[in-house]
Design a protein around this motif. Sequence first.
Motif, PDB file in Angstrom:
ATOM      1  N   CYS A   1      -2.192  -0.812 -11.656  1.00 33.84           N
ATOM      2  CA  CYS A   1      -1.570   0.362 -10.972  1.00 33.84           C
ATOM      3  C   CYS A   1      -1.567   2.040 -11.882  1.00 33.84           C
TER       4      CYS A   1
ATOM      5  N   THR B   1       0.817  -0.901   0.210  1.00 34.07           N
ATOM      6  CA  THR B   1       0.072  -0.276   0.301  1.00 34.07           C
ATOM      7  C   THR B   1       0.713   1.295   0.136  1.00 34.07           C
TER       8      THR B   1
ATOM      9  N   PHE C   1      -5.777   9.031  -4.957  1.00 33.25           N
ATOM     10  CA  PHE C   1      -5.314   7.830  -4.417  1.00 33.25           C
ATOM     11  C   PHE C   1      -6.574   7.735  -2.297  1.00 33.25           C
ATOM     12  N   ASN C   2      -6.921   8.882  -2.232  1.00 37.89           N
ATOM     13  CA  ASN C   2      -7.989   8.089  -1.065  1.00 37.89           C
ATOM     14  C   ASN C   2      -9.350   8.022  -2.090  1.00 37.89           C
TER      15      ASN C   2
ATOM     16  N   GLU D   1       1.734  17.032  -4.839  1.00 40.70           N
ATOM     17  CA  GLU D   1       1.437  15.943  -3.662  1.00 40.70           C
ATOM     18  C   GLU D   1      -0.451  16.398  -3.582  1.00 40.70           C
TER      19      GLU D   1
ATOM     20  N   PHE E   1       2.265   6.841  -7.270  1.00 41.13           N
ATOM     21  CA  PHE E   1       0.136   8.207  -7.109  1.00 41.13           C
ATOM     22  C   PHE E   1       1.302   9.491  -7.095  1.00 41.13           C
ATOM     23  N   GLN E   2       2.445   9.508  -6.465  1.00 42.41           N
ATOM     24  CA  GLN E   2       3.179  10.783  -5.879  1.00 42.41           C
ATOM     25  C   GLN E   2       4.697  10.930  -7.523  1.00 42.41           C
TER      26      GLN E   2
ATOM     27  N   ASN F   1      -2.514  12.812  -3.074  1.00 42.94           N
ATOM     28  CA  ASN F   1      -3.316  12.836  -2.365  1.00 42.94           C
ATOM     29  C   ASN F   1      -4.601  12.212  -2.438  1.00 42.94           C
TER      30      ASN F   1
ATOM     31  N   CYS G   1      -4.447   4.930 -12.664  1.00 43.66           N
ATOM     32  CA  CYS G   1      -4.534   6.419 -12.090  1.00 43.66           C
ATOM     33  C   CYS G   1      -3.994   7.239 -14.367  1.00 43.66           C
TER      34      CYS G   1
ATOM     35  N   HIS H   1       0.692   4.172  -3.076  1.00 38.88           N
ATOM     36  CA  HIS H   1       0.854   5.704  -2.999  1.00 38.88           C
ATOM     37  C   HIS H   1       2.137   6.709  -3.425  1.00 38.88           C
ATOM     38  N   ASP H   2       3.795   5.644  -3.010  1.00 41.61           N
ATOM     39  CA  ASP H   2       4.882   6.265  -4.097  1.00 41.61           C
ATOM     40  C   ASP H   2       4.152   6.529  -5.681  1.00 41.61           C
TER      41      ASP H   2
ATOM     42  N   VAL I   1      -8.586   4.238  -2.430  1.00 41.06           N
ATOM     43  CA  VAL I   1      -8.915   3.268  -0.930  1.00 41.06           C
ATOM     44  C   VAL I   1      -9.706   3.437  -0.287  1.00 41.06           C
TER      45      VAL I   1
END
Length: 860
Positions: free
Chosen positions: A387, A347, A368-369, A361, A354-355, A365, A391, A351-352, A372
């Motif tokens: 992934c 997980t 990413f939310n 940032e 997505f960044q 985030n 995106c 997140h990495d 999730v």
Amino acid sequence: MTLAGTPEPCLHNLRVCRVSLVDKLEFHIDSLIDVLITKEVLTRDDQEEIQYEKGPRKKVRKVLDILEGKGEEAARIFISASRYLEASNVKTGDQSSNQSSEYQKIIAKHKAVLKHRSECMLYYNTRHGEKIPFCEHYVNLLIVKGHYNLEIKRHEVLTFGQQRISLQHKATEQRLIKPSQLFSSKTGKNPAKKILVTGVAGIGKTVLVQKILYDFSNHKEHQSFDFIIHLTFRDLNLVSKPVSLRELILRKNGHLAKHLDTITENDAKLLIILDGFDEFKHYRACDVDIFLTDLDEKGEVVEVVSSLMLGELLTGASVLITSRPMAVSHIPIQSIDCFVVITGFSTVEIHDFFQHFFQDEELANKMFNIVVANELLLTLCYIPAFCHIVCSILKESNGLYQSNPRTMTDIYVQYLLALVKSHTNDRIESLKNVKHQEHLQEILLNLGRLAYQKLMNQETLFYISNDEIARCVIASTFMDKTSVQEPSYTEDVYSFTHLTIQEFFAALYCAMADVPLSETLGSGSEYSIESLPGNLDLFMRFLSGLLSERSQELLCKNIGFQKQKDKMQCFRLKLVSDTQASCEKGGYLLTQLHCIFEQQDVLLMQELKLQSLRINLSDVTLSTMDYNAVKHFLNEVHLTISEVDLTGTNINAESLRDLESYLLRCERIWLGENSLDLEAIKVVADILQASDILKELGLGWTDIGDEHLSVLTNALKVKQTLKELWMEGNRITFAGLSPLRVFTPSPLERVVAIWNNVTDDEGERLNSLCSEPCFTVSFTEDSMWTDWANWVLQRCEVSSSEKLVTILYKVCDISVCRLESQWAKSFYISLTKLIKARIEQCLEEDVRQKLEKFEKILST
């Protein structure tokens, strides 16, 4: 002045050695920066600040300035990395006593070539001319030593789920493998020479290969090798005439021509990477009888590859093979020293990713939310390729469409619409112009036809004769082009950006083209969802999803396709028919359950008129997505489950707990060939305590001992409905079995404990203490074994030929083969007849050959 051996604090040492450090590190400062970023000593912001400095010496000084504020630990890591790079530089740059200057020059030349090829990330759908540095965007993958089963299901695109979670929970430091440790003693007592890396579609096998090439060419890792030769099976598919290994190597490594003899003579310093075995057209034919032993000896490409894998050719070389699990059973396993599984992102790494992808940032985030909050999206994102697709959808559509995706097909349809919209926005006015819509449909269906034809021929790399497709902007969105050097010319070849994209487009063609399903999938007995080859599993899921009302509406509204009502009805009828047959006969059911899940249609579930319900999911490592499909089905079907077979599914305590409410509806539960720890057995005990209908429980080969059996024995006291308990091949002793006597012969009529730590005498003693003999610790003439044999035969009869092979590997590998019991003789006579009948019907050469081998075993 050197850094080695100094007792002074590291930061102080850096200040004292500053001038000499600038002299020493200026030649490999870029590599050092990459290492420090990987080890999280430097941040991306630090890297940007360093890049502003002009010249390598100023960059070194800037790094030293930044380290002043990083602390003692950062300085220590810097010193360690500097020493390593210095040593590597000396190794690769200086002339050693046994290697000529010319040899060193060709090593340097080869590394320069590999560096150029590997320095940019090979992202899907990267815009033309856009370059993304590999070192900035590589995200760590979880790589684990170990291998579960060589006879794994044919298509495994979502196998990662539960397996990955299980490995993360259970893995010890000794089992986790870093890319740099693949060929070190970390993988075993001695460094491995032949390594097989497996992982599901999109999990990062090719990215791992790129990481190896990148680190090697930048003098970071794998410096025990002088040369790494990278061959892809996609390229090897284009070779249609006899060829030598020399010719294969030089196709893309012409710079090695003058020195190849010297390189191969020193083959202990050579690594050959064979990437994408599952994409090899001839992967089923690697069980060859002809071996090549000389660099210039010509043979069929499958003979060259097999000779390399078996070590007959370049015996001292190391070989790394990557493959999806579905093709692994065709690799000469006897030659493999180490099995490695890539299990994708954690997980944190999602997140990495997505960044890295969004480069903002706050936006990363936010996106990413969204993921999730959607279990399906999060589950998919553990696979790196998916992934990236998720995106891309989020980026192109500025979030998600109003209806959140619920299935794989939903996600790929949104991906299609998002990219079509992105690439046609300036050319097609909101895709509303009828002529433009018709042109777009034609392009997509041409792509689909190409994808379908190549998928059926197991081709992933191909030439395109249709220039319109090759030049089309939309087509280039979903396809990659590469140039292949033929003997006298260079030719462009194409592939879909990912195999799953090809499978989706193939399904799109079958669903939306003006062609009956009978022409693409066959008709009558030829077209059966339950018996299609396993490598078409995902294709069938996509087809089912695309023939759903939901997808048809979207494609009609956004691209102008006509609804395919006849196809939708035809497919639904076949899906209902196949599902009913499998549920009632106990046939393998997972493919149908996924097709039902992709439909997401309550009315479809109402069309199922089931008389009985048997759920067979055996011999497949189940993923989170698999469990979702099973639960979706059982939530809609409220019958009592007469049997659920979870044999060999790698199920664990967490998964059992997730299924507990459904297992309470079961009369028979089979959990054999899973490693069940105490937590898992406690879940089974809870089911025993709560169920009013559970009559038979199978726990064979689950690695349970007396302590586990004690938990089950205590649970039996509550409801006392269990009649049969099968526990073959475990660690149970006489002491563990003894407490079960109080439950015999009522309710327990049968306790099977063959192949445990119980002698025949102890078995007789147990039975002597019961009013009726209920304990079985060895094979007998008892009618129970006739019943068991009939159950196995029935399971074989309803299995596809591929599935039958998996069952035969188990059944023909036990000592029953040698029994003189009448039931055993009758069983193997019946089994032989079944195998002979399947051989006559079997259309797949490799499966037929395996069946013939089993027929021979049973006839001797």
